[in-house]
Motif scaffolding. Structure first.
Motif, PDB file in Angstrom:
ATOM      1  N   MET A  34       0.848  -1.174   0.000  1.00 13.77           N
ATOM      2  CA  MET A  34       0.000   0.000   0.000  1.00 13.77           C
ATOM      3  C   MET A  34       0.893   1.237   0.000  1.00 13.77           C
ATOM      4  SD  MET A  34      -2.784   1.253   2.876  1.00 13.77           S
ATOM      5  CE  MET A  34      -4.203   0.375   2.316  1.00 13.77           C
ATOM      6  N   SER A  35       0.621   2.147  -0.902  1.00 12.45           N
ATOM      7  CA  SER A  35       1.423   3.369  -0.972  1.00 12.45           C
ATOM      8  C   SER A  35       1.030   4.301   0.164  1.00 12.45           C
ATOM      9  CB  SER A  35       1.217   4.059  -2.317  1.00 12.45           C
ATOM     10  OG  SER A  35      -0.082   4.613  -2.379  1.00 12.45           O
ATOM     11  N   PHE A  36       1.906   5.263   0.412  1.00 10.90           N
ATOM     12  CA  PHE A  36       1.662   6.211   1.502  1.00 10.90           C
ATOM     13  C   PHE A  36       0.413   7.045   1.242  1.00 10.90           C
ATOM     14  CE2 PHE A  36       2.452  10.290   3.667  1.00 10.90           C
ATOM     15  CZ  PHE A  36       2.462   9.817   4.972  1.00 10.90           C
ATOM     16  N   SER A  37       0.223   7.496   0.013  1.00  7.24           N
ATOM     17  CA  SER A  37      -0.968   8.306  -0.286  1.00  7.24           C
ATOM     18  C   SER A  37      -2.248   7.477  -0.167  1.00  7.24           C
ATOM     19  CB  SER A  37      -0.858   8.939  -1.667  1.00  7.24           C
ATOM     20  OG  SER A  37      -0.766   7.955  -2.648  1.00  7.24           O
ATOM     21  N   ALA A  38      -2.195   6.196  -0.519  1.00 10.30           N
ATOM     22  CA  ALA A  38      -3.365   5.324  -0.340  1.00 10.30           C
ATOM     23  C   ALA A  38      -3.649   5.117   1.141  1.00 10.30           C
ATOM     24  CB  ALA A  38      -3.131   3.983  -1.027  1.00 10.30           C
ATOM     25  N   TRP A  39      -2.590   4.989   1.934  1.00 11.35           N
ATOM     26  CA  TRP A  39      -2.769   4.852   3.380  1.00 11.35           C
ATOM     27  C   TRP A  39      -3.387   6.116   3.961  1.00 11.35           C
ATOM     28  CZ3 TRP A  39      -1.026   7.469   7.645  1.00 11.35           C
ATOM     29  CH2 TRP A  39      -1.214   6.834   8.874  1.00 11.35           C
ATOM     30  N   MET A  40      -2.917   7.292   3.487  1.00 11.80           N
ATOM     31  CA  MET A  40      -3.473   8.569   3.969  1.00 11.80           C
ATOM     32  C   MET A  40      -4.948   8.675   3.616  1.00 11.80           C
ATOM     33  SD  MET A  40      -1.229  10.667   5.493  1.00 11.80           S
ATOM     34  CE  MET A  40      -1.591  12.344   5.083  1.00 11.80           C
ATOM     35  N   THR A  41      -5.303   8.292   2.399  1.00 14.12           N
ATOM     36  CA  THR A  41      -6.702   8.356   1.972  1.00 14.12           C
ATOM     37  C   THR A  41      -7.571   7.411   2.788  1.00 14.12           C
ATOM     38  OG1 THR A  41      -5.958   8.878  -0.268  1.00 14.12           O
ATOM     39  CG2 THR A  41      -8.228   8.149  -0.025  1.00 14.12           C
ATOM     40  N   ALA A  42      -7.035   6.240   3.131  1.00 12.95           N
ATOM     41  CA  ALA A  42      -7.807   5.253   3.893  1.00 12.95           C
ATOM     42  C   ALA A  42      -7.988   5.654   5.349  1.00 12.95           C
ATOM     43  CB  ALA A  42      -7.118   3.891   3.812  1.00 12.95           C
ATOM     44  N   HIS A  43      -7.033   6.378   5.918  1.00 11.47           N
ATOM     45  CA  HIS A  43      -7.070   6.664   7.343  1.00 11.47           C
ATOM     46  C   HIS A  43      -7.455   8.094   7.716  1.00 11.47           C
ATOM     47  CE1 HIS A  43      -4.770   2.908   7.308  1.00 11.47           C
ATOM     48  NE2 HIS A  43      -5.302   2.728   8.502  1.00 11.47           N
ATOM     49  N   TYR A  44      -7.489   8.995   6.756  1.00 11.20           N
ATOM     50  CA  TYR A  44      -7.836  10.388   7.031  1.00 11.20           C
ATOM     51  C   TYR A  44      -8.990  10.805   6.145  1.00 11.20           C
ATOM     52  CZ  TYR A  44      -3.613  10.991   9.803  1.00 11.20           C
ATOM     53  OH  TYR A  44      -2.668  10.890  10.778  1.00 11.20           O
ATOM     54  N   GLU A  45     -10.030  11.347   6.753  1.00 12.30           N
ATOM     55  CA  GLU A  45     -11.177  11.790   5.969  1.00 12.30           C
ATOM     56  C   GLU A  45     -11.046  13.236   5.515  1.00 12.30           C
ATOM     57  OE1 GLU A  45     -14.377  13.047   9.368  1.00 12.30           O
ATOM     58  OE2 GLU A  45     -14.041  10.907   9.043  1.00 12.30           O
ATOM     59  N   GLU A  46     -10.065  13.974   6.057  1.00 15.20           N
ATOM     60  CA  GLU A  46      -9.860  15.360   5.654  1.00 15.20           C
ATOM     61  C   GLU A  46      -9.373  15.404   4.206  1.00 15.20           C
ATOM     62  OE1 GLU A  46      -9.447  15.081  10.006  1.00 15.20           O
ATOM     63  OE2 GLU A  46      -8.301  14.136   8.449  1.00 15.20           O
ATOM     64  N   LYS A  47      -9.578  16.541   3.583  1.00 15.36           N
ATOM     65  CA  LYS A  47      -9.163  16.724   2.193  1.00 15.36           C
ATOM     66  C   LYS A  47      -8.205  17.908   2.091  1.00 15.36           C
ATOM     67  CE  LYS A  47     -12.089  13.627   0.673  1.00 15.36           C
ATOM     68  NZ  LYS A  47     -11.747  12.415   1.327  1.00 15.36           N
ATOM     69  N   GLY A  48      -7.404  17.911   1.039  1.00 17.16           N
ATOM     70  CA  GLY A  48      -6.532  19.041   0.758  1.00 17.16           C
ATOM     71  C   GLY A  48      -5.386  19.163   1.748  1.00 17.16           C
ATOM     72  N   PRO A  49      -4.946  20.392   2.005  1.00 15.01           N
ATOM     73  CA  PRO A  49      -3.795  20.599   2.891  1.00 15.01           C
ATOM     74  C   PRO A  49      -4.082  20.250   4.348  1.00 15.01           C
ATOM     75  CG  PRO A  49      -4.695  22.705   2.183  1.00 15.01           C
ATOM     76  CD  PRO A  49      -5.414  21.646   1.411  1.00 15.01           C
ATOM     77  N   VAL A  50      -5.348  20.194   4.714  1.00 17.19           N
ATOM     78  CA  VAL A  50      -5.695  19.875   6.103  1.00 17.19           C
ATOM     79  C   VAL A  50      -5.267  18.454   6.452  1.00 17.19           C
ATOM     80  CG1 VAL A  50      -7.596  19.698   7.762  1.00 17.19           C
ATOM     81  CG2 VAL A  50      -7.584  21.536   6.103  1.00 17.19           C
ATOM     82  N   VAL A  51      -5.316  17.538   5.490  1.00 16.95           N
ATOM     83  CA  VAL A  51      -4.914  16.161   5.758  1.00 16.95           C
ATOM     84  C   VAL A  51      -3.427  16.101   6.116  1.00 16.95           C
ATOM     85  CG1 VAL A  51      -4.400  15.494   3.383  1.00 16.95           C
ATOM     86  CG2 VAL A  51      -5.143  13.774   4.996  1.00 16.95           C
ATOM     87  N   TRP A  52      -2.608  16.898   5.446  1.00 12.51           N
ATOM     88  CA  TRP A  52      -1.169  16.904   5.738  1.00 12.51           C
ATOM     89  C   TRP A  52      -0.893  17.577   7.069  1.00 12.51           C
ATOM     90  CZ3 TRP A  52       1.542  13.542   3.345  1.00 12.51           C
ATOM     91  CH2 TRP A  52       1.119  13.102   2.085  1.00 12.51           C
ATOM     92  N   LEU A  53      -1.646  18.630   7.382  1.00  9.57           N
ATOM     93  CA  LEU A  53      -1.505  19.276   8.684  1.00  9.57           C
ATOM     94  C   LEU A  53      -1.892  18.311   9.798  1.00  9.57           C
ATOM     95  CD1 LEU A  53      -0.960  21.849  10.352  1.00  9.57           C
ATOM     96  CD2 LEU A  53      -3.371  22.423  10.029  1.00  9.57           C
ATOM     97  N   ALA A  54      -3.001  17.606   9.602  1.00 10.65           N
ATOM     98  CA  ALA A  54      -3.438  16.631  10.605  1.00 10.65           C
ATOM     99  C   ALA A  54      -2.406  15.525  10.778  1.00 10.65           C
ATOM    100  CB  ALA A  54      -4.786  16.039  10.207  1.00 10.65           C
TER     101      ALA A  54
END
Length: 171
Positions: free
Chosen positions: A1-21
């Motif tokens: 699983m790629s890092f971006s796929a993991w981020m999408t699966a575990h974080y519901e935030e969108k845009g720059p907020v997901v990276w801040l979170a």
């Protein structure tokens, strides 16, 4: 699983907020791990070696401040605070939306002015050269971190209030 796929699966935030979170939760996780290791080393040293970790109390206090204020903006954006909705059935949807926006505005304004005062205390602490008692760590840097994270929380609180009003509260 790629890092971006993991981020999408575990974080519901969108845009720059997901990276801040993610970044803030990473800081909190590393800090919590540090606190755990520090506590284990301190207890082991205290009971088995008759020598505790010097400054463990100060390090724990600073780590706790870092942990709490790193998570505060994330919890605020996710709406994870305690909400009492006793009167929601009695009041109309429009009144609830207005009260939600009013509370977001009040909380964010309060956090902003609180952060201004905390920053003033940090500047004063730095100008006086205040340090912790045992480890001699400058206190002003930790206090300034608290001010910055309070400003971030204030900005995210008002953003969250507007976001909920415009996108999540549609009937």
């Amino acid at each position: 699983m790629s890092f971006s796929a993991w981020m999408t699966a575990h974080y519901e935030e969108k845009g720059p907020v997901v990276w801040l979170a993610f970044l803030l939760e990473l800081v909190a996780a590393i800090t919590l791990f540090f606190m755990m290791m520090l506590t284990c080393a301190d207890v082991f040293g205290r009971y088995f070696l008759d020598n505790a970790v010097d400054g463990a109390t100060e390090l724990t206090e600073m780590s706790l401040a870092i942990l709490v204020f790193a998570e505060m903006p994330v919890i605020t954006w996710r709406g994870g605070h305690v909400v009492v909705d006793i009167l929601d059935r009695l009041l109309g949807g429009t009144v609830i939306k207005v009260l939600g926006l009013l509370s977001a505005l009040l909380i964010s304004t309060s956090l902003y002015f609180l952060a201004v005062r905390i920053h003033e205390l940090a500047v004063r602490s730095n100008s006086r050269g205040e340090v912790t008692e045992f480890l001699q760590v400058p206190v002003g840097y930790i206090v300034d971190y608290i001010a910055v994270m309070s400003w971030a929380t204030a900005a995210l609180m008002i953003s969250y209030g507007i976001y909920r009003l415009l996108f999540l509260s549609r009937d």
